[in-house]
Design a protein around this motif. Structure first.
Motif, mmCIF file in Angstrom:
data_model
loop_
_atom_site.group_PDB
_atom_site.id
_atom_site.type_symbol
_atom_site.label_atom_id
_atom_site.label_comp_id
_atom_site.label_asym_id
_atom_site.label_seq_id
_atom_site.Cartn_x
_atom_site.Cartn_y
_atom_site.Cartn_z
ATOM 1 N N LEU A 128 40.833 32.573 40.919
ATOM 2 C CA LEU A 128 41.462 33.833 41.312
ATOM 3 C C LEU A 128 42.449 33.612 42.450
ATOM 4 O O LEU A 128 42.430 32.584 43.110
ATOM 5 C CB LEU A 128 40.385 34.824 41.791
ATOM 6 N N HIS A 129 43.264 34.617 42.703
ATOM 7 C CA HIS A 129 44.172 34.597 43.853
ATOM 8 C C HIS A 129 43.490 35.250 45.050
ATOM 9 O O HIS A 129 44.131 35.918 45.859
ATOM 10 C CB HIS A 129 45.485 35.318 43.532
ATOM 11 N N THR A 130 42.199 35.087 45.135
ATOM 12 C CA THR A 130 41.410 35.574 46.268
ATOM 13 C C THR A 130 40.232 34.631 46.438
ATOM 14 O O THR A 130 39.950 33.831 45.554
ATOM 15 C CB THR A 130 40.936 37.026 46.035
ATOM 16 N N VAL A 131 39.571 34.715 47.570
ATOM 17 C CA VAL A 131 38.400 33.876 47.797
ATOM 18 C C VAL A 131 37.158 34.749 47.891
ATOM 19 O O VAL A 131 37.235 35.925 48.228
ATOM 20 C CB VAL A 131 38.537 33.018 49.078
ATOM 21 N N LEU A 132 36.040 34.148 47.582
ATOM 22 C CA LEU A 132 34.741 34.802 47.746
ATOM 23 C C LEU A 132 33.989 34.007 48.794
ATOM 24 O O LEU A 132 33.745 32.818 48.617
ATOM 25 C CB LEU A 132 33.973 34.803 46.419
ATOM 26 N N ARG A 155 38.230 34.676 27.446
ATOM 27 C CA ARG A 155 37.518 33.508 27.998
ATOM 28 C C ARG A 155 36.613 33.901 29.153
ATOM 29 O O ARG A 155 35.547 33.314 29.337
ATOM 30 C CB ARG A 155 38.495 32.415 28.418
ATOM 31 N N TYR A 156 36.994 34.919 29.926
ATOM 32 C CA TYR A 156 36.154 35.348 31.045
ATOM 33 C C TYR A 156 35.062 36.306 30.581
ATOM 34 O O TYR A 156 33.981 36.342 31.165
ATOM 35 C CB TYR A 156 37.003 35.930 32.167
ATOM 36 N N LEU A 157 35.322 37.063 29.526
ATOM 37 C CA LEU A 157 34.246 37.857 28.918
ATOM 38 C C LEU A 157 33.166 36.922 28.383
ATOM 39 O O LEU A 157 31.964 37.175 28.550
ATOM 40 C CB LEU A 157 34.792 38.745 27.797
ATOM 41 N N ASP A 158 33.578 35.809 27.766
ATOM 42 C CA ASP A 158 32.626 34.806 27.271
ATOM 43 C C ASP A 158 31.859 34.178 28.437
ATOM 44 O O ASP A 158 30.648 33.972 28.350
ATOM 45 C CB ASP A 158 33.334 33.727 26.465
ATOM 46 N N LEU A 159 32.558 33.875 29.527
ATOM 47 C CA LEU A 159 31.920 33.299 30.709
ATOM 48 C C LEU A 159 30.850 34.245 31.242
ATOM 49 O O LEU A 159 29.713 33.837 31.501
ATOM 50 C CB LEU A 159 32.975 33.035 31.788
ATOM 51 N N ALA A 186 47.878 26.831 41.829
ATOM 52 C CA ALA A 186 49.117 26.967 41.058
ATOM 53 C C ALA A 186 48.800 27.676 39.749
ATOM 54 O O ALA A 186 47.790 27.394 39.110
ATOM 55 C CB ALA A 186 49.726 25.601 40.774
ATOM 56 N N GLY A 187 49.643 28.599 39.369
ATOM 57 C CA GLY A 187 49.443 29.311 38.116
ATOM 58 C C GLY A 187 49.090 30.771 38.352
ATOM 59 O O GLY A 187 49.282 31.310 39.432
ATOM 60 N N SER A 188 48.557 31.374 37.309
ATOM 61 C CA SER A 188 48.291 32.807 37.321
ATOM 62 C C SER A 188 46.849 33.083 36.919
ATOM 63 O O SER A 188 46.184 32.243 36.310
ATOM 64 C CB SER A 188 49.245 33.486 36.329
ATOM 65 N N GLU A 189 46.370 34.284 37.227
ATOM 66 C CA GLU A 189 45.011 34.682 36.851
ATOM 67 C C GLU A 189 44.885 34.953 35.353
ATOM 68 O O GLU A 189 43.797 34.895 34.805
ATOM 69 C CB GLU A 189 44.579 35.917 37.636
ATOM 70 N N VAL A 190 45.972 35.289 34.702
ATOM 71 C CA VAL A 190 45.946 35.555 33.257
ATOM 72 C C VAL A 190 46.871 34.572 32.546
ATOM 73 O O VAL A 190 47.779 34.015 33.144
ATOM 74 C CB VAL A 190 46.367 37.011 32.931
ATOM 75 N N GLY A 191 46.611 34.365 31.277
ATOM 76 C CA GLY A 191 47.439 33.444 30.509
ATOM 77 C C GLY A 191 46.886 32.034 30.550
ATOM 78 O O GLY A 191 45.679 31.847 30.606
ATOM 79 N N PRO A 192 47.780 31.033 30.547
ATOM 80 C CA PRO A 192 47.319 29.632 30.535
ATOM 81 C C PRO A 192 46.428 29.328 31.741
ATOM 82 O O PRO A 192 46.559 29.955 32.787
ATOM 83 C CB PRO A 192 48.614 28.827 30.607
ATOM 84 N N ALA A 193 45.543 28.364 31.584
ATOM 85 C CA ALA A 193 44.621 28.005 32.661
ATOM 86 C C ALA A 193 45.384 27.620 33.927
ATOM 87 O O ALA A 193 46.361 26.876 33.873
ATOM 88 C CB ALA A 193 43.729 26.859 32.214
ATOM 89 N N ALA A 194 44.925 28.136 35.059
ATOM 90 C CA ALA A 194 45.549 27.860 36.354
ATOM 91 C C ALA A 194 44.937 26.603 36.968
ATOM 92 O O ALA A 194 43.841 26.190 36.603
ATOM 93 C CB ALA A 194 45.323 29.050 37.284
ATOM 94 N N GLU A 195 45.660 26.034 37.914
ATOM 95 C CA GLU A 195 45.110 24.941 38.711
ATOM 96 C C GLU A 195 44.383 25.572 39.894
ATOM 97 O O GLU A 195 44.871 26.536 40.484
ATOM 98 C CB GLU A 195 46.226 24.035 39.229
#
Length: 73
Positions: free
Chosen positions: A11-15, A29-33, A51-60
């Motif tokens: 995510l673009h946030t931390v927990l 993929r996240y519903l499956d997770l 790097a990358g986005s929360e949706v679409g192709p897998a982010a780094e």
């Protein structure tokens, strides 16, 4: 030593440990997770996207994150 695989939710946030993170899960993929974690009573990792986005192709993602558990669905 046994290797343990942990599903990741980048995510673009931390927990922070002990924190609460409301999520709106809609991507397959996240519903499956989430389904797998609920079915098997296990957690998942939340890590910050480097790097990358929360949706679409897998982010780094960064290599440090927090183990999360679902408390309310």
């Amino acid at each position: 030593m046994t290797e343990t695989l942990l599903p990741l939710f980048p995510l673009h946030t931390v927990l922070f440990p002990g924190g609460v993170l409301p999520l709106r899960v809609f991507e397959r993929r996240y519903l499956d997770l989430v389904s797998d974690c609920l079915r098997n009573d296990r957690g998942f990792g939340v890590c910050l996207i480097s790097a990358g986005s929360e949706v679409g192709p897998a982010a780094e993602a960064y290599q440090v994150g927090t183990l999360a558990r679902i408390h309310d669905w």
